[in-house]
Design a protein around this motif. Structure first.
Motif, mmCIF file in Angstrom:
data_model
loop_
_atom_site.group_PDB
_atom_site.id
_atom_site.type_symbol
_atom_site.label_atom_id
_atom_site.label_comp_id
_atom_site.label_asym_id
_atom_site.label_seq_id
_atom_site.Cartn_x
_atom_site.Cartn_y
_atom_site.Cartn_z
ATOM 1 N N ILE A 33 8.696 3.195 7.602
ATOM 2 C CA ILE A 33 7.436 3.484 6.895
ATOM 3 C C ILE A 33 6.536 4.344 7.777
ATOM 4 O O ILE A 33 5.959 5.335 7.326
ATOM 5 C CB ILE A 33 6.745 2.169 6.472
ATOM 6 C CG1 ILE A 33 7.602 1.490 5.394
ATOM 7 C CG2 ILE A 33 5.335 2.436 5.951
ATOM 8 C CD1 ILE A 33 7.136 0.130 4.967
ATOM 9 N N VAL B 263 1.543 4.675 -4.251
ATOM 10 C CA VAL B 263 1.536 6.092 -4.587
ATOM 11 C C VAL B 263 2.132 6.361 -5.977
ATOM 12 O O VAL B 263 1.658 7.233 -6.694
ATOM 13 C CB VAL B 263 2.256 6.905 -3.488
ATOM 14 C CG1 VAL B 263 3.727 6.554 -3.407
ATOM 15 C CG2 VAL B 263 2.103 8.380 -3.708
ATOM 16 N N HIS C 141 6.332 10.924 -1.016
ATOM 17 C CA HIS C 141 7.171 9.743 -0.952
ATOM 18 C C HIS C 141 7.062 8.910 -2.229
ATOM 19 O O HIS C 141 6.083 8.984 -2.962
ATOM 20 C CB HIS C 141 6.869 8.902 0.291
ATOM 21 C CG HIS C 141 5.540 8.247 0.278
ATOM 22 N ND1 HIS C 141 4.457 8.730 0.948
ATOM 23 C CD2 HIS C 141 5.114 7.117 -0.338
ATOM 24 C CE1 HIS C 141 3.428 7.958 0.740
ATOM 25 N NE2 HIS C 141 3.792 6.958 -0.033
ATOM 26 N N ASP C 142 8.108 8.141 -2.449
ATOM 27 C CA ASP C 142 8.137 7.226 -3.582
ATOM 28 C C ASP C 142 9.024 6.047 -3.161
ATOM 29 O O ASP C 142 9.719 6.125 -2.140
ATOM 30 C CB ASP C 142 8.705 7.929 -4.816
ATOM 31 C CG ASP C 142 8.229 7.267 -6.113
ATOM 32 O OD1 ASP C 142 7.810 6.089 -6.053
ATOM 33 O OD2 ASP C 142 8.297 7.905 -7.166
ATOM 34 N N THR C 143 8.979 4.976 -3.929
ATOM 35 C CA THR C 143 9.757 3.794 -3.551
ATOM 36 C C THR C 143 10.525 3.272 -4.759
ATOM 37 O O THR C 143 10.175 3.565 -5.898
ATOM 38 C CB THR C 143 8.834 2.662 -3.041
ATOM 39 O OG1 THR C 143 7.883 2.353 -4.061
ATOM 40 C CG2 THR C 143 8.096 3.062 -1.771
ATOM 41 N N ARG D 41 5.198 8.117 7.026
ATOM 42 C CA ARG D 41 3.760 8.439 7.048
ATOM 43 C C ARG D 41 3.480 9.679 7.900
ATOM 44 O O ARG D 41 2.497 10.376 7.685
ATOM 45 C CB ARG D 41 2.962 7.241 7.584
ATOM 46 C CG ARG D 41 2.822 6.149 6.547
ATOM 47 C CD ARG D 41 1.822 5.096 6.960
ATOM 48 N NE ARG D 41 1.469 4.271 5.815
ATOM 49 C CZ ARG D 41 1.475 2.949 5.809
ATOM 50 N NH1 ARG D 41 1.809 2.278 6.895
ATOM 51 N NH2 ARG D 41 1.148 2.284 4.720
ATOM 52 N N ARG E 245 11.885 -0.680 -1.157
ATOM 53 C CA ARG E 245 10.577 -1.289 -0.843
ATOM 54 C C ARG E 245 10.623 -2.228 0.348
ATOM 55 O O ARG E 245 9.576 -2.630 0.843
ATOM 56 C CB ARG E 245 10.038 -2.024 -2.069
ATOM 57 C CG ARG E 245 9.682 -1.044 -3.148
ATOM 58 C CD ARG E 245 8.514 -1.479 -3.996
ATOM 59 N NE ARG E 245 8.221 -0.375 -4.892
ATOM 60 C CZ ARG E 245 8.259 -0.446 -6.211
ATOM 61 N NH1 ARG E 245 8.520 -1.588 -6.798
ATOM 62 N NH2 ARG E 245 7.987 0.610 -6.933
ATOM 63 N N SER F 176 0.832 -1.206 0.000
ATOM 64 C CA SER F 176 0.000 0.000 0.000
ATOM 65 C C SER F 176 0.869 1.259 0.000
ATOM 66 O O SER F 176 0.477 2.296 -0.518
ATOM 67 C CB SER F 176 -0.942 -0.006 1.198
ATOM 68 O OG SER F 176 -0.201 -0.141 2.381
ATOM 69 N N PHE F 177 2.079 1.167 0.539
ATOM 70 C CA PHE F 177 2.952 2.335 0.591
ATOM 71 C C PHE F 177 3.517 2.668 -0.796
ATOM 72 O O PHE F 177 3.724 3.830 -1.115
ATOM 73 C CB PHE F 177 4.086 2.081 1.592
ATOM 74 C CG PHE F 177 4.759 3.339 2.034
ATOM 75 C CD1 PHE F 177 4.077 4.272 2.806
ATOM 76 C CD2 PHE F 177 6.061 3.603 1.678
ATOM 77 C CE1 PHE F 177 4.684 5.455 3.201
ATOM 78 C CE2 PHE F 177 6.685 4.777 2.078
ATOM 79 C CZ PHE F 177 5.992 5.705 2.845
ATOM 80 N N SER F 178 3.748 1.637 -1.597
ATOM 81 C CA SER F 178 4.314 1.855 -2.938
ATOM 82 C C SER F 178 3.252 2.212 -3.972
ATOM 83 O O SER F 178 3.573 2.578 -5.105
ATOM 84 C CB SER F 178 5.049 0.592 -3.412
ATOM 85 O OG SER F 178 6.096 0.288 -2.546
#
Lengths: 80, 415
Positions: free
Chosen positions: B147, A42, B157-159, B151, B140, A38-40
């Motif tokens: 993380i 974006v 943000h990006d990964t 937040r 990742r 879910s964090f990636s």
């Protein structure tokens, strides 16, 4: 005209997959299947917004709406 | 509001959901100090059983070291038990600042600020130094505490794909217009035991004017020739802008953490990081213990050298026996089983044979990547590792996984 599902699938494979998990289809669960966390998510949202010149409200950028390429296409069309 | 039956039911249903998903975590009570051998009560209510511990972060075997315990006693006697204050009111002792200076010397950084834990350091640092004009670009597989810290921060943000430098470079190009770019990663990844390519990351950060952040919680004290961490191993000491690390693993194992790095960034944390501003810092007794740990490690590399030799013995033994391991050379040695139930069954059988090793499965690791994560310590003697190896081989034979490839194990047990 480009097929939207094909374009999204190509981005998903390029952005999130490696040799071990590149057999993704339109119906492969992306979030619940652990391919996209879910964090990636974006970067996928940003890609869709730039590519299709839309704005997806945060409330609609849910793991459920992003879970398959088919569902993502439905979401994008809602905001076009 | 009263704690009504309706409220109670909401929580009971959620807990049942966790149980039904097989994700309910249960503590195992240890009746001894933390060491290579421990007394474990499991299941709850049963008589404690002596087992060899291969799942602690006690990499250097310093958690119960007599010199550390002695120093902690002295700290308790001379500086008391608690501070009853946050740092900037009346909660800073001379030894807190002394520890900050010693950590900076040890890591080769400009300055350091202590936090109650590394979780707090990671939770506080990004918000303290970044704004919405900035971007955080993280690997990742970074730790959950990073993380959470991202937040809490207004920056975008990006990964990038795990350890994929070409992908990281693309992201740095994509975000070229941002005021500040921070590249974020772990030094050693806690689940896979692999090491970040810090030399390549430093080069990319120099090329694109980015700040480099590394969490060294699973590295400080034993990675690199003198145990300074991943930056020593990769030859980039002095080039990492922000290091966070913990005193809750190799460095004594009690608690506490820090942000160490460029002095302006450390000062920003002192002015703005909320876990620093709004909670007590590390207790004097722990500060005294960590000072002694750093003293021990600065005098000799004996413990990290022993850990390296133990790790080599353990990896070679498991490989020769025919287990599938994750590649690497750190003391985190994941034995890959791929199937979640198999990982739980193997863990239970190992415990019956006197070996304490835990199974990890989704969502802690990716789907189909279940494993037993073993962690080696300088506190282990070869006879401990031989016994553990025997037990692993017995269990491996029982499930017929020795000499089998990933594909064969998945065909037999599913993923």
């Amino acid at each position: 005209m480009e097929n939207m599902k094909e374009v999204i699938l190509e981005y998903v494979i390029e952005e999130y997959c490696d040799e071990e998990n590149d057999d993704v289809t339109f119906e492969t669960p992306l979030i619940s299947g652990g391919i996209v966390d879910s964090f990636s998510m974006v970067s996928l949202k940003r890609f869709l917004e730039n590519k299709y010149k839309i704005s997806i409200p945060d409330a609609d950028a849910s793991p459920e709406n992003f879970d398959t390429v088919t569902k993502i296409e439905v979401l994008v069309k809602r905001f076009q | 509001m009263a704690y009504t039956d309706k409220i109670k039911e909401i929580y009971q249903n959620q807990l049942k959901g966790i149980q039904d998903a097989g994700l309910f975590k249960q503590e195992r009570y240890i009746h001894s100090s933390q060491d290579a051998e421990i007394e474990v009560e499991f299941p709850a209510g049963s008589a404690p059983k002596r087992v060899i511990n291969v799942c602690a972060n006690n990499y250097l075997g310093l958690s119960s070291h007599p010199d550390v315990i002695k120093a902690a006693h002295e700290g308790l006697d001379t500086r008391g038990y608690g501070m009853s204050s946050v740092r900037f009111i009346c909660g800073t002792q001379d030894i807190h600042r002394e520890l900050e200076k010693k950590v900076s010397e040890f890591l080769g950084t400009e300055d350091t600020i202590l936090f109650p834990s590394c979780m707090d350091a990671n939770a506080g640092v990004f918000e303290a130094i970044l704004t919405s004009e900035d971007v955080m670009i993280s690997d990742r597989l970074v730790h959950a505490s990073i993380i959470d810290g991202m937040r809490l921060c207004a920056a975008q943000h990006d990964t990038f794909k795990h350890s994929d430098m070409a992908h990281l470079e693309k992201k740095l190009q994509l975000h070229a217009d941002k005021r500040l770019k921070v590249v974020i990663n772990d030094g050693v990844y806690s689940m896979d035991g692999d090491t970040a390519k810090l030399d390549e990351m430093v080069a990319l950060c120099e090329k694109y004017d980015a700040i480099l952040f590394v969490d060294e919680s699973h590295s400080s004290g034993f990675i690199g020739k003198t145990g300074r961490g991943t930056h020593e191993k990769c030859g980039v000491v002095g080039k990492i802008d922000i290091i966070t690390t913990t005193f809750g693993k190799a460095l004594g194992g009690a608690s506490g953490g820090c942000v160490s790095g460029r002095k302006e960034i450390v000062e920003m944390c002192r002015q703005k990081a909320r876990p620093y501003l709004f909670s007590n810092t590390i207790a004097p007794v722990v500060v005294s213990g960590v000072l002694e740990v750093l003293n021990i490690l600065s005098k000799s590399t004996e413990r990290r050298d022993k850990l390296e030799a133990n790790t080599k013995f353990w990896r070679e033994g498991l490989t020769k026996a025919g287990f599938v391991l994750k590649d690497g050379d750190t003391p985190i040695v994941p034995v890959m089983l791929f199937n979640a139930k198999l990982a739980q069954d193997v863990s239970r059988d190992l415990f019956d044979l006197g070996i304490y090793a835990i199974g990890f499965f989704f969502p802690v690791v990716p789907q189909g990547a279940a494993r037993i994560r073993t962690q080696i310590s300088a506190g282990h003697e070869i006879h401990h590792l031989e016994k553990a190896l025997d037990a692993f081989i017995k269990v491996g034979k029982k499930y017929d996984i020795l000499g089998k490839t990933k594909q064969e194990i998945i065909e037999k047990y599913g993923s």
